[in-house]
Structures are given as C-alpha cells and as structure tokens.
Design a protein around this motif. Structure first.
Motif, PDB file in Angstrom:
ATOM      1  N   ASP A 156      52.698  55.567  33.961  1.00  0.00           N
ATOM      2  CA  ASP A 156      53.058  56.157  35.644  1.00  0.00           C
ATOM      3  C   ASP A 156      54.505  55.775  35.630  1.00  0.00           C
ATOM      4  OD1 ASP A 156      50.396  56.125  35.585  1.00  0.00           O
ATOM      5  OD2 ASP A 156      50.360  54.209  36.183  1.00  0.00           O
ATOM      6  N   GLU A 157      55.346  55.436  34.412  1.00  0.00           N
ATOM      7  CA  GLU A 157      57.013  55.289  34.859  1.00  0.00           C
ATOM      8  C   GLU A 157      57.051  55.434  33.286  1.00  0.00           C
ATOM      9  OE1 GLU A 157      58.231  50.977  35.262  1.00  0.00           O
ATOM     10  OE2 GLU A 157      56.380  51.591  36.587  1.00  0.00           O
ATOM     11  N   ASN A 158      58.874  55.285  33.025  1.00  0.00           N
ATOM     12  CA  ASN A 158      59.135  55.552  32.277  1.00  0.00           C
ATOM     13  C   ASN A 158      59.389  53.833  30.822  1.00  0.00           C
ATOM     14  OD1 ASN A 158      60.434  57.449  31.966  1.00  0.00           O
ATOM     15  ND2 ASN A 158      62.736  56.862  32.809  1.00  0.00           N
ATOM     16  N   ALA A 159      59.073  54.574  30.231  1.00  0.00           N
ATOM     17  CA  ALA A 159      58.801  53.282  29.265  1.00  0.00           C
ATOM     18  C   ALA A 159      59.475  52.860  27.913  1.00  0.00           C
ATOM     19  CB  ALA A 159      57.124  53.743  28.262  1.00  0.00           C
ATOM     20  N   TRP A 160      59.860  52.153  27.389  1.00  0.00           N
ATOM     21  CA  TRP A 160      60.100  51.629  25.973  1.00  0.00           C
ATOM     22  C   TRP A 160      59.728  51.375  25.347  1.00  0.00           C
ATOM     23  CZ3 TRP A 160      64.976  47.689  27.863  1.00  0.00           C
ATOM     24  CH2 TRP A 160      65.561  47.878  28.743  1.00  0.00           C
ATOM     25  N   ALA A 161      60.370  52.258  24.101  1.00  0.00           N
ATOM     26  CA  ALA A 161      59.529  51.550  22.743  1.00  0.00           C
ATOM     27  C   ALA A 161      61.092  50.449  22.097  1.00  0.00           C
ATOM     28  CB  ALA A 161      59.544  52.775  21.987  1.00  0.00           C
ATOM     29  N   MET A 162      60.177  49.312  21.862  1.00  0.00           N
ATOM     30  CA  MET A 162      61.536  47.923  21.267  1.00  0.00           C
ATOM     31  C   MET A 162      60.579  47.662  20.062  1.00  0.00           C
ATOM     32  SD  MET A 162      61.196  46.163  25.197  1.00  0.00           S
ATOM     33  CE  MET A 162      62.636  45.424  24.572  1.00  0.00           C
ATOM     34  N   HIS A 163      61.652  47.505  18.952  1.00  0.00           N
ATOM     35  CA  HIS A 163      61.438  46.494  17.935  1.00  0.00           C
ATOM     36  C   HIS A 163      62.043  45.616  17.979  1.00  0.00           C
ATOM     37  CE1 HIS A 163      63.993  47.002  13.755  1.00  0.00           C
ATOM     38  NE2 HIS A 163      62.342  47.092  13.392  1.00  0.00           N
ATOM     39  N   LEU A 164      61.544  45.263  16.991  1.00  0.00           N
ATOM     40  CA  LEU A 164      61.844  43.516  16.173  1.00  0.00           C
ATOM     41  C   LEU A 164      62.141  43.390  14.558  1.00  0.00           C
ATOM     42  CD1 LEU A 164      63.016  40.498  17.639  1.00  0.00           C
ATOM     43  CD2 LEU A 164      60.193  39.949  16.760  1.00  0.00           C
ATOM     44  N   PRO A 165      63.066  43.237  14.190  1.00  0.00           N
ATOM     45  CA  PRO A 165      62.921  43.312  12.598  1.00  0.00           C
ATOM     46  C   PRO A 165      62.457  42.040  12.466  1.00  0.00           C
ATOM     47  CG  PRO A 165      65.428  42.438  13.123  1.00  0.00           C
ATOM     48  CD  PRO A 165      63.916  42.953  14.583  1.00  0.00           C
ATOM     49  N   LEU A 166      61.335  41.450  11.059  1.00  0.00           N
ATOM     50  CA  LEU A 166      60.666  40.336  11.100  1.00  0.00           C
ATOM     51  C   LEU A 166      61.667  38.964   9.942  1.00  0.00           C
ATOM     52  CD1 LEU A 166      57.324  41.493  10.929  1.00  0.00           C
ATOM     53  CD2 LEU A 166      58.324  39.894  13.484  1.00  0.00           C
ATOM     54  N   PRO A 167      61.100  38.427   9.981  1.00  0.00           N
ATOM     55  CA  PRO A 167      61.535  37.017   8.760  1.00  0.00           C
ATOM     56  C   PRO A 167      61.898  37.275   7.299  1.00  0.00           C
ATOM     57  CG  PRO A 167      60.762  35.715  10.573  1.00  0.00           C
ATOM     58  CD  PRO A 167      60.874  37.835  10.697  1.00  0.00           C
ATOM     59  N   LEU A 168      62.049  37.696   6.697  1.00  0.00           N
ATOM     60  CA  LEU A 168      61.122  37.263   5.586  1.00  0.00           C
ATOM     61  C   LEU A 168      60.512  36.547   5.401  1.00  0.00           C
ATOM     62  CD1 LEU A 168      64.070  38.379   2.823  1.00  0.00           C
ATOM     63  CD2 LEU A 168      62.353  39.470   3.596  1.00  0.00           C
ATOM     64  N   GLU A 169      60.495  35.650   6.370  1.00  0.00           N
ATOM     65  CA  GLU A 169      59.373  34.124   5.517  1.00  0.00           C
ATOM     66  C   GLU A 169      59.271  33.869   7.319  1.00  0.00           C
ATOM     67  OE1 GLU A 169      61.594  30.184   4.741  1.00  0.00           O
ATOM     68  OE2 GLU A 169      62.069  32.282   2.649  1.00  0.00           O
ATOM     69  N   SER A 170      57.982  32.748   7.489  1.00  0.00           N
ATOM     70  CA  SER A 170      57.527  32.413   8.558  1.00  0.00           C
ATOM     71  C   SER A 170      58.520  31.186   9.253  1.00  0.00           C
ATOM     72  CB  SER A 170      56.129  32.604   9.749  1.00  0.00           C
ATOM     73  OG  SER A 170      55.628  32.257   8.655  1.00  0.00           O
ATOM     74  N   ALA A 171      58.967  30.470  10.433  1.00  0.00           N
ATOM     75  CA  ALA A 171      59.269  28.737  10.257  1.00  0.00           C
ATOM     76  C   ALA A 171      58.203  27.874  10.950  1.00  0.00           C
ATOM     77  CB  ALA A 171      60.327  28.993  11.901  1.00  0.00           C
ATOM     78  N   ALA A 172      58.206  26.805  10.438  1.00  0.00           N
ATOM     79  CA  ALA A 172      56.835  25.710  10.904  1.00  0.00           C
ATOM     80  C   ALA A 172      57.923  26.036  12.467  1.00  0.00           C
ATOM     81  CB  ALA A 172      57.213  24.873  10.533  1.00  0.00           C
ATOM     82  N   GLN A 173      56.426  25.538  13.033  1.00  0.00           N
ATOM     83  CA  GLN A 173      55.889  24.535  14.641  1.00  0.00           C
ATOM     84  C   GLN A 173      55.838  23.987  14.509  1.00  0.00           C
ATOM     85  OE1 GLN A 173      55.411  28.511  17.148  1.00  0.00           O
ATOM     86  NE2 GLN A 173      55.331  30.103  15.266  1.00  0.00           N
ATOM     87  N   SER A 174      56.759  23.156  15.871  1.00  0.00           N
ATOM     88  CA  SER A 174      55.492  21.499  16.039  1.00  0.00           C
ATOM     89  C   SER A 174      54.785  22.114  17.081  1.00  0.00           C
ATOM     90  CB  SER A 174      56.889  20.669  15.966  1.00  0.00           C
ATOM     91  OG  SER A 174      57.736  20.996  17.436  1.00  0.00           O
ATOM     92  N   ALA A 175      53.573  22.018  17.092  1.00  0.00           N
ATOM     93  CA  ALA A 175      52.969  22.269  18.048  1.00  0.00           C
ATOM     94  C   ALA A 175      52.970  23.574  19.334  1.00  0.00           C
ATOM     95  CB  ALA A 175      53.069  21.102  19.215  1.00  0.00           C
ATOM     96  N   ALA A 176      53.199  24.281  18.226  1.00  0.00           N
ATOM     97  CA  ALA A 176      52.684  25.603  18.625  1.00  0.00           C
ATOM     98  C   ALA A 176      50.991  26.376  19.418  1.00  0.00           C
ATOM     99  CB  ALA A 176      52.974  26.453  17.728  1.00  0.00           C
ATOM    100  N   VAL A 177      51.307  26.975  20.269  1.00  0.00           N
ATOM    101  CA  VAL A 177      50.550  27.743  20.740  1.00  0.00           C
ATOM    102  C   VAL A 177      49.436  28.511  18.709  1.00  0.00           C
ATOM    103  CG1 VAL A 177      48.828  29.784  21.622  1.00  0.00           C
ATOM    104  CG2 VAL A 177      50.617  28.974  22.970  1.00  0.00           C
TER     105      VAL A 177
END
Length: 206
Positions: free
Chosen positions: A43-64
């Motif tokens: 319906d309108e212009n749309a952005w393609a967006m990119h995120l490089p990922l870390p090599l390892e995931s960080a721990a999260q305290s009380a994450a969803v």
C-alpha cells in the motif's frame, strides 16, 4: 511480572568481523520477499531491513519465553492475538478475514522451513512472532514475520524482549542474519532501527 531484557550479568554479543557485501544482503532480502509476498503487493513504500547476528547468544534474565505453535489450541491462541492486533491497529473487524490470515500462516509453516511462536511472560500470552529460515550460497538467514504485541501489553518492554528471544533462537539455528519488511510510514521501522536493524532496500507499490 516484569520481563527484563538486559541484566547486570549479561555479556556483550560477539559479532562476526567479516563485512557481507550489500548486494548479497539485498539478494537475500529479495529471496525472502519473493517467497512470502510473491505478488509484491504494497500500500506504500516498504523497507527491507537487515540485522547481522552474533556468533553466540547472550543469556537473558527473566526474558519473555517463546513457545512454538504446534497444536490446534496454540493456533486458537494465535487467532485471538491476531484478532486483537487487527481490530486495534488496522481496524479490521471481519472474522473471516482474520481466520484466512491464520490459515495462510499455517500454510507457510507447513510449506517452508518456518516456525511461529507465542510470546509469554510467565503464563500470560503477550504477543507472537514468526521465523522463516532460508539458505542462499551456503549462508543461512531468517525472515521475521508477524511481529506483534497485544495492545494491552505494549510499552512494557515485551516487544524488545521478544526480539531478543527470537535472535537467540536464530543463533541456535546457525543463522547469520535476519531480515524483515517494515512500512515506510509505520512507527515500527524506527523501533527496529533502535534494535540494530538497518534499511538496505526500498520496495515500492507496483
């Protein structure tokens, strides 16, 4: 219960130092879009967006916590979440239209290397998100779909916590980057930018 994203014991994510060329990133973005939106309807212009990922995931305290959708009961929960989003955000009230959206998600989850999740804080559903996985030139990457937080649960940090959780799942699946589409006039694109996503291409209505 508060679902904090960052705690004092969180280590910084480690990013790959090799820079992936923009042409390749745009090609990957277009692969995801041609698969998930083959008619290229906007319906309108749309952005393609990119995120490089870390090599390892960080721990999260009380994450969803992201719970994979696997049963008809889970799909009913997703229908309830989708109904809330469509009513409050897009003013879509036709039950059949929303049911067709869920049928389309079901179809994609069966045809593609894809999984949809319901986000919980404790026992409370707060949103949902989909991850579709691809491979191109021996590189594995993902596309985020239907990134939604229930209206009554917004402004509590759950959206950011949900993005951190899906990034962790993506890293566990050996994905090197994530892509998504955001409408140019939608506030979400700025939220994605704050979380590290960068626009790499503009898709225009035909």
């Amino acid at each position: 219960r508060s679902c904090a994203v960052i705690g004092p014991d969180i280590k910084e994510p480690v990013f790959e130092q090799v820079t992936v060329d923009k042409t390749f990133r745009v090609a990957c973005a277009n692969i995801t879009e041609d698969t998930l939106n083959p008619m290229r309807s906007y319906d309108e212009n749309a952005w393609a967006m990119h995120l490089p990922l870390p090599l390892e995931s960080a721990a999260q305290s009380a994450a969803v916590k992201l719970v994979p959708i696997s049963t008809e009961k889970d799909w009913s929960k997703l229908l309830t979440i989708r109904r809330d989003i469509e009513y409050t955000e897009y003013n879509i009230t036709a039950p059949r239209a929303i049911s067709l959206m869920i049928d389309n998600i079901k179809d994609m989850s069966q045809r593609l290397n894809a999984q949809w999740y319901i986000a919980h804080c404790g026992l409370t559903p707060v949103g949902a998100i989909g991850l579709v996985m691809f491979e191109h030139q021996s590189k594995r990457f993902g596309r985020l779909q239907d990134v939604d937080i229930i209206q009554s649960q917004r402004n509590k940090g759950y959206g950011t916590a949900m993005l951190h959780a899906i990034i962790s799942i993506s890293v566990q699946n050996k994905l090197e980057s994530l892509y998504l589409r955001a409408d140019e006039n939608d506030w979400k694109k700025d939220w994605y930018k704050r979380l590290g996503f960068q626009p790499i291409e503009v898709w225009t209505p035909q």
